[in-house]
Design an enzyme around this catalytic site. Structure first.
Site, mmCIF file in Angstrom:
data_model
loop_
_atom_site.group_PDB
_atom_site.id
_atom_site.type_symbol
_atom_site.label_atom_id
_atom_site.label_comp_id
_atom_site.label_asym_id
_atom_site.label_seq_id
_atom_site.Cartn_x
_atom_site.Cartn_y
_atom_site.Cartn_z
ATOM 1 N N THR A 1 52.449 48.702 47.701
ATOM 2 C CA THR A 1 52.573 50.163 47.599
ATOM 3 C C THR A 1 52.590 50.770 49.002
ATOM 4 O OG1 THR A 1 51.340 50.111 45.527
ATOM 5 C CG2 THR A 1 51.456 52.243 46.645
ATOM 6 N N ARG B 1 39.614 50.684 42.609
ATOM 7 C CA ARG B 1 39.648 50.790 41.135
ATOM 8 C C ARG B 1 39.100 52.140 40.667
ATOM 9 N NH1 ARG B 1 38.042 44.353 40.775
ATOM 10 N NH2 ARG B 1 40.157 43.686 41.298
ATOM 11 N N GLN C 1 54.827 61.041 21.268
ATOM 12 C CA GLN C 1 54.951 61.135 19.807
ATOM 13 C C GLN C 1 54.949 62.596 19.345
ATOM 14 O OE1 GLN C 1 55.550 58.368 18.271
ATOM 15 N NE2 GLN C 1 55.652 59.161 16.194
ATOM 16 N N ILE C 2 54.079 63.393 19.918
ATOM 17 C CA ILE C 2 53.998 64.812 19.539
ATOM 18 C C ILE C 2 55.315 65.529 19.882
ATOM 19 C CG2 ILE C 2 52.852 67.015 20.142
ATOM 20 C CD1 ILE C 2 50.213 65.345 20.325
ATOM 21 N N GLY D 1 61.651 63.459 19.327
ATOM 22 C CA GLY D 1 62.835 63.011 20.074
ATOM 23 C C GLY D 1 62.881 63.558 21.489
ATOM 24 N N GLU E 1 45.763 46.805 41.195
ATOM 25 C CA GLU E 1 44.353 46.769 41.637
ATOM 26 C C GLU E 1 43.470 46.032 40.623
ATOM 27 O OE1 GLU E 1 42.896 49.937 43.971
ATOM 28 O OE2 GLU E 1 44.904 50.611 44.517
ATOM 29 N N THR F 1 44.355 43.609 36.886
ATOM 30 C CA THR F 1 44.778 43.878 35.501
ATOM 31 C C THR F 1 43.560 44.170 34.617
ATOM 32 O OG1 THR F 1 44.562 41.537 34.974
ATOM 33 C CG2 THR F 1 46.746 42.266 35.716
ATOM 34 N N SER F 2 43.830 44.661 33.409
ATOM 35 C CA SER F 2 42.723 44.882 32.457
ATOM 36 C C SER F 2 41.966 43.578 32.211
ATOM 37 C CB SER F 2 43.277 45.401 31.122
ATOM 38 O OG SER F 2 43.709 46.729 31.271
HETATM 39 N N1 CAA Z 1 32.360 42.626 46.597
HETATM 40 C C1 CAA Z 1 31.880 41.766 47.529
HETATM 41 N N2 CAA Z 1 32.012 40.408 47.410
HETATM 42 C C2 CAA Z 1 32.651 39.943 46.323
HETATM 43 C C3 CAA Z 1 33.180 40.787 45.320
HETATM 44 C C4 CAA Z 1 33.006 42.198 45.493
HETATM 45 N N3 CAA Z 1 33.475 43.044 44.584
HETATM 46 N N4 CAA Z 1 33.767 40.038 44.360
HETATM 47 C C5 CAA Z 1 33.606 38.767 44.738
HETATM 48 N N5 CAA Z 1 32.923 38.703 45.912
HETATM 49 C C6 CAA Z 1 32.510 37.500 46.658
HETATM 50 C C7 CAA Z 1 31.595 36.627 45.766
HETATM 51 O O1 CAA Z 1 30.248 37.026 45.895
HETATM 52 C C8 CAA Z 1 31.839 35.249 46.355
HETATM 53 O O2 CAA Z 1 31.080 35.121 47.540
HETATM 54 P P1 CAA Z 1 30.522 33.698 48.110
HETATM 55 O O3 CAA Z 1 31.626 33.065 48.833
HETATM 56 O O4 CAA Z 1 29.417 34.094 49.033
HETATM 57 O O5 CAA Z 1 30.066 32.905 46.927
HETATM 58 C C9 CAA Z 1 33.311 35.298 46.742
HETATM 59 O O6 CAA Z 1 33.656 36.677 46.899
HETATM 60 C C10 CAA Z 1 34.225 34.668 45.692
HETATM 61 O O7 CAA Z 1 33.980 35.335 44.469
HETATM 62 P P2 CAA Z 1 34.547 34.766 43.095
HETATM 63 O O8 CAA Z 1 34.175 33.304 42.978
HETATM 64 O O9 CAA Z 1 34.118 35.688 41.994
HETATM 65 O O10 CAA Z 1 36.132 34.860 43.353
HETATM 66 P P3 CAA Z 1 37.362 34.436 42.448
HETATM 67 O O11 CAA Z 1 38.337 33.713 43.294
HETATM 68 O O12 CAA Z 1 36.887 33.771 41.198
HETATM 69 O O13 CAA Z 1 38.054 35.861 42.109
HETATM 70 C C11 CAA Z 1 38.496 37.811 40.813
HETATM 71 C C12 CAA Z 1 37.452 36.832 41.372
HETATM 72 C C13 CAA Z 1 37.678 38.909 40.125
HETATM 73 C C14 CAA Z 1 39.408 37.172 39.790
HETATM 74 C C15 CAA Z 1 39.314 38.398 41.993
HETATM 75 O O14 CAA Z 1 40.181 37.432 42.539
HETATM 76 C C16 CAA Z 1 40.129 39.600 41.626
HETATM 77 O O15 CAA Z 1 39.610 40.729 41.583
HETATM 78 N N6 CAA Z 1 41.483 39.429 41.388
HETATM 79 C C17 CAA Z 1 42.389 40.548 41.206
HETATM 80 C C18 CAA Z 1 43.096 40.868 42.495
HETATM 81 C C19 CAA Z 1 43.558 42.287 42.563
HETATM 82 O O16 CAA Z 1 42.900 43.207 42.085
HETATM 83 N N7 CAA Z 1 44.680 42.504 43.211
HETATM 84 C C20 CAA Z 1 45.172 43.824 43.443
HETATM 85 C C21 CAA Z 1 46.119 43.823 44.581
HETATM 86 S S1 CAA Z 1 46.155 45.303 45.528
HETATM 87 C C22 CAA Z 1 47.047 46.436 44.651
HETATM 88 O O17 CAA Z 1 47.330 46.262 43.507
HETATM 89 C C23 CAA Z 1 47.371 47.682 45.398
HETATM 90 C C24 CAA Z 1 48.405 48.516 44.776
HETATM 91 O O18 CAA Z 1 49.519 48.160 44.595
HETATM 92 C C25 CAA Z 1 48.079 49.909 44.427
#
Ligand code: CAA
Length: 381
Positions: free
Chosen positions: A158, A243, A336-337, A340, A363, A365-366
């Protein structure tokens, strides 16, 4: 938690509502239909302090609280979803992490012009093979003396077509998985930095979505944000704030569609009476209004949590999940309201319907919001 707005917050809301009506709304159709990036209104938004709403005044922002930020995003999105997300990305995904993680020199050079709206920012996390699984990103940053050499590709960025500054994420060691990810702030004029063409999308067509490419891009180590390996935490904590902004955007889009539906229901006559006299329409409007208020309250609660807690992932995910899905239902009923006419470009509701869809995807998905919420319930509370 107070749900009564302060005088300052009410004034901001009035000011942004006026700006939205006078500057943003008149071009909203064109922004959507032509994929026009509304650069002039973005510059004017900057003059009003809307590009760095929660950035402290000493760093060029308006110094207001997260709830004020949500009020601003709702007002803008109620007339134009594209402009709403452009503001949201600059505020939440670029300025916020710089406030939190950048040193004073970096704030002076990068944050100040972004918060003042003199420059525009984008957030480069997502890659072709790393969307929901953000930790799988493959852009590489190899240290070479006082610089890093960065190579890689980002998608769905974006603001990418018009951004002057990008907060990007690359790994210094893919073996380290998320612990190798490192954040950098870069200027669009850096040799090796380029963006692709504007992606024409289902909705929010004015938000300048594009690919970014980095080819042997040399970035001074002084442009690293945080330490090597801090990048994933920076990205995740930044997205918590993002978010909340998207939840406010979804509330705004739904509100815009709701008001159109109320006006239309009062004007439109069928079977010899206003359709607002039909109980079916009244039930739709009652459901829309109730859901809208519920989503707004969750969004304000998340804004409150952002201000008062170091970690507010749960509240942010709940607000985004509910508000984005609410926006889908409310804009659908608004179409819907309208019957057409709701399917015709001349009316605004089909744009709101299309704009709402992305709030369930970007940012996180659901499905990702549900993972975050469940993780919090089961493991963190
Ligand atoms: N704040 C701080 N630290 C965080 C955190 C948060 N919210 N979430 C995770 N962490 C830390 C964890 O504590 C962990 O730390 P350690 O290394 O110390 O253990 C580390 O990060 C890894 O955490 P997870 O094991 O939970 O990570 P994961 O790989 O399993 O991922 C997930 C978790 C929730 C799936 C994450 O990858 C996620 O949110 N994915 C979605 C990505 C996303 O939102 N992308 C959007 C792109 S930007 C965009 O869309 C902009 C636009 O166009 C408008």
């Amino acid at each position: 938690m107070h749900i009564e707005l302060s005088d300052e917050q009410k004034m901001l809301r009035e000011e942004v509502r006026r700006f939205a009506a006078e500057v943003v709304k008149p071009i909203a159709k064109e922004v959507d239909a032509d994929g026009l990036f509304p650069i002039d209104s973005i510059r004017q938004a900057g003059e009003l302090g809307l590009m760095g709403v929660s950035v402290p005044e000493e760093w060029g922002g308006a110094g207001m609280d997260p709830l004020s930020y949500c009020l601003a995003i709702e007002e803008i999105s109620a007339v134009c979803g594209s402009t709403g997300v452009i503001l949201s990305v600059n505020n939440s995904l670029v300025c916020d992490p710089l406030v939190k993680w950048a040193d004073d020199e970096q704030k002076e050079r990068w944050l100040k012009p972004l918060a003042a709206g003199e420059r525009l920012g984008c957030f480069g996390l997502t890659e072709p093979g790393a969307g929901s699984d953000a930790a799988a990103l493959r852009s590489s940053a190899v240290r070479d003396g006082d610089e890093y050499v960065i190579n890689g590709n980002k998608v769905f960025i974006t603001n990418g077509t018009h951004a002057d500054t990008a907060l990007i994420f690359a790994t210094v060691d893919p073996e380290e998985k998320h612990r190798g990810i490192t954040a950098f702030i870069v200027d669009k004029d850096t040799p090796g930095y380029s963006h692709g063409h504007h992606e024409y999308k289902l909705g929010v067509n004015g938000s300048g979505t594009t690919e970014l490419s980095f080819e042997d891009m040399r970035v001074p180590a002084s442009q690293r944000i945080g330490a090597e390996g801090d990048g994933f935490k920076i990205a995740m904590s930044t997205l918590d704030g993002g978010r909340v902004g998207i939840a406010a955007q979804a509330v705004g889009i739904a509100r815009g569609a709701f008001h159109e539906a109320v006006d239309y229901a009062k004007e439109r006559e069928q079977f010899g009476t206003s359709i607002s006299n039909f109980q079916a329409i009244q039930h739709y409007l009652a459901d829309m209004s109730t859901e809208l208020d519920a989503a707004r309250l969750l969004t304000w609660k998340a804004a409150w949590a952002k201000e008062n807690r170091s970690r507010y992932s749960l509240e942010a995910a709940q607000a985004k999940l509910f508000s984005s899905e609410m926006a889908q239902r409310v804009t659908n009923l608004a179409v819907q309201i309208h019957g057409g006419y709701g399917y015709i470009r001349e009316y605004n509701v089909e744009r709101y319907f299309r704009d709402a869809r992305i709030t369930e995807i970007y940012e996180g998905t659901s499905e990702i919001q549900k993972l975050v919420i469940a993780d919090w319930i089961l493991n963190k509370s």
